[in-house]
Design a protein around this motif. Structure first.
Motif, PDB file in Angstrom:
ATOM      1  N   UNK A  96       0.918  -1.300  -0.069  1.00  0.00           N
ATOM      2  CA  UNK A  96       0.090   0.008  -0.035  1.00  0.00           C
ATOM      3  C   UNK A  96       0.714   1.102  -0.044  1.00  0.00           C
ATOM      4  N   UNK A  97       2.136   1.316   0.744  1.00  0.00           N
ATOM      5  CA  UNK A  97       2.746   2.358   0.805  1.00  0.00           C
ATOM      6  C   UNK A  97       3.404   2.623  -0.744  1.00  0.00           C
ATOM      7  N   UNK A  98       3.786   1.379  -1.357  1.00  0.00           N
ATOM      8  CA  UNK A  98       4.294   1.723  -2.725  1.00  0.00           C
ATOM      9  C   UNK A  98       3.326   2.191  -3.656  1.00  0.00           C
ATOM     10  N   UNK A  99       2.111   1.693  -3.437  1.00  0.00           N
ATOM     11  CA  UNK A  99       1.140   2.345  -4.345  1.00  0.00           C
ATOM     12  C   UNK A  99       0.856   4.051  -3.798  1.00  0.00           C
ATOM     13  N   UNK A 100       0.724   4.376  -2.650  1.00  0.00           N
ATOM     14  CA  UNK A 100       0.865   5.836  -2.183  1.00  0.00           C
ATOM     15  C   UNK A 100       1.952   6.479  -2.602  1.00  0.00           C
ATOM     16  N   UNK A 101       2.938   6.076  -2.818  1.00  0.00           N
ATOM     17  CA  UNK A 101       4.131   6.969  -3.244  1.00  0.00           C
ATOM     18  C   UNK A 101       4.020   6.888  -4.727  1.00  0.00           C
ATOM     19  N   UNK A 102       3.603   6.079  -5.430  1.00  0.00           N
ATOM     20  CA  UNK A 102       3.390   5.986  -6.868  1.00  0.00           C
ATOM     21  C   UNK A 102       2.047   6.827  -7.336  1.00  0.00           C
ATOM     22  N   UNK A 103       1.564   7.364  -6.294  1.00  0.00           N
ATOM     23  CA  UNK A 103       0.557   8.632  -6.806  1.00  0.00           C
ATOM     24  C   UNK A 103       1.154   9.925  -7.053  1.00  0.00           C
ATOM     25  N   UNK A 104       2.443  10.059  -6.886  1.00  0.00           N
ATOM     26  CA  UNK A 104       3.541  11.115  -7.387  1.00  0.00           C
ATOM     27  C   UNK A 104       4.344  10.916  -8.262  1.00  0.00           C
ATOM     28  N   UNK A 105       4.225   9.507  -9.114  1.00  0.00           N
ATOM     29  CA  UNK A 105       4.963   9.332 -10.074  1.00  0.00           C
ATOM     30  C   UNK A 105       5.094  10.161 -11.192  1.00  0.00           C
ATOM     31  N   UNK A 106       6.134  10.135 -11.816  1.00  0.00           N
ATOM     32  CA  UNK A 106       6.259  11.286 -13.079  1.00  0.00           C
ATOM     33  C   UNK A 106       5.358  11.104 -14.026  1.00  0.00           C
TER      34      UNK A 106
END
Length: 270
Positions: free
Chosen positions: A235-245
């Motif tokens: 879930x944390x990886x998905x949260x971080x990916x909401x800021x993907x380029x």
């Protein structure tokens, strides 16, 4: 051209595993009541094709079927148990000239006007492929019979404008066994192939956070949502990916967060 022929011993082991896993699935019909399309086949395969029938099909189209698929037809069954509405016989839907090289290549799934490049050719845009799964409407899993990616499979809307998605499974047998593995583990197998990359949560997280390809990161986000449960690390990886380029990765990560179920611990589920 990819040589994805499977050695005899490897094929034997795969076919044996597939038969055993399919028997496990078939023995527990109540467990799969909610699986889309299962009522069409009840996880049973029809009788295998004869060598004469397979050879006649090949001769009629001027091709030799990829090795793993050919052995499946001869030893396990010709249609039935498979993703969504199930496997179809080879003659179910011939998408143009089977002997002509397929146009399908990696990385075409993000091209919104892919089909227009082949409109003048009509159904030739799907030449070199045959439909092995009908997912409903005009969505198919295609087996590439001729061309550079012979033996690989692609997920495609054959009436749509978007490009096909070349699956990462190396051949038909690895693709079919992965379907059984993910079904048995509780993954969402609807639209199998399009919803999930091969691999467990650890592998998918690594792709999501580290892969240089935006298309693969997007698929990894979608894949995490297909798992039966997601760890807190996932879930944390998905949260971080909401800021993907990449905007499509961000969108997919947000959607995955809304669909995924999280475990009570940080343990990675395999």
């Amino acid at each position: 051209m990819v040589d994805n022929r499977v050695g005899d011993s490897t094929s034997e082991r795969r076919l044996s595993r597939i038969a055993a896993k399919l028997a496990t699935v078939e023995a527990s019909p109540d467990r799969w009541g909610g699986v889309f399309g299962a009522e069409e086949h009840s996880f049973r395969l029809s009788a295998p094709m004869t060598e004469a029938a397979v050879a006649a099909f090949e001769a009629g189209h001027g091709v030799t079927l990829p090795g793993g698929y050919r052995r499946f037809l001869l030893e396990l069954g010709s249609e039935g148990a498979g993703p969504d509405y199930g496997l179809r016989i080879p003659s179910y839907e011939i998408c143009g000239n089977l002997a002509a090289p397929s146009f399908i290549e990696p990385g075409q799934e993000r091209i919104t006007d892919w089909s227009y490049a082949y409109l003048d050719a009509g159904q030739k845009r799907w030449q070199g492929t045959l439909a092995v799964v009908d997912h409903g409407c005009s969505v198919r899993t295609l087996l590439i019979v001729t061309g550079r990616w012979r033996g690989r499979l692609a997920h495609a809307d054959v009436d749509g404008a978007y490009g096909p998605y070349l699956l990462e499974d190396t051949d038909f047998l690895s693709w079919y066994e992965r379907w059984l593995d993910e079904l048995l583990s509780g993954c969402n197998v609807s639209m199998f192939g399009w919803q999930k990359l091969p691999g467990n949560e650890h592998t998918l997280r690594h792709i999501l956070t580290s892969d240089p390809s935006p298309a693969r990161r997007q698929m990894a986000a979608r894949s995490l949502a297909a798992l039966p449960r997601l760890s807190r690390n996932g879930r944390q990886a998905l949260l971080a990916s909401t800021r993907d380029t990449d905007p499509l990765v961000r969108e997919e990560a947000l959607e995955a967060l809304t669909r995924s179920k999280t475990t009570s611990s940080g343990t990675v589920e395999r």
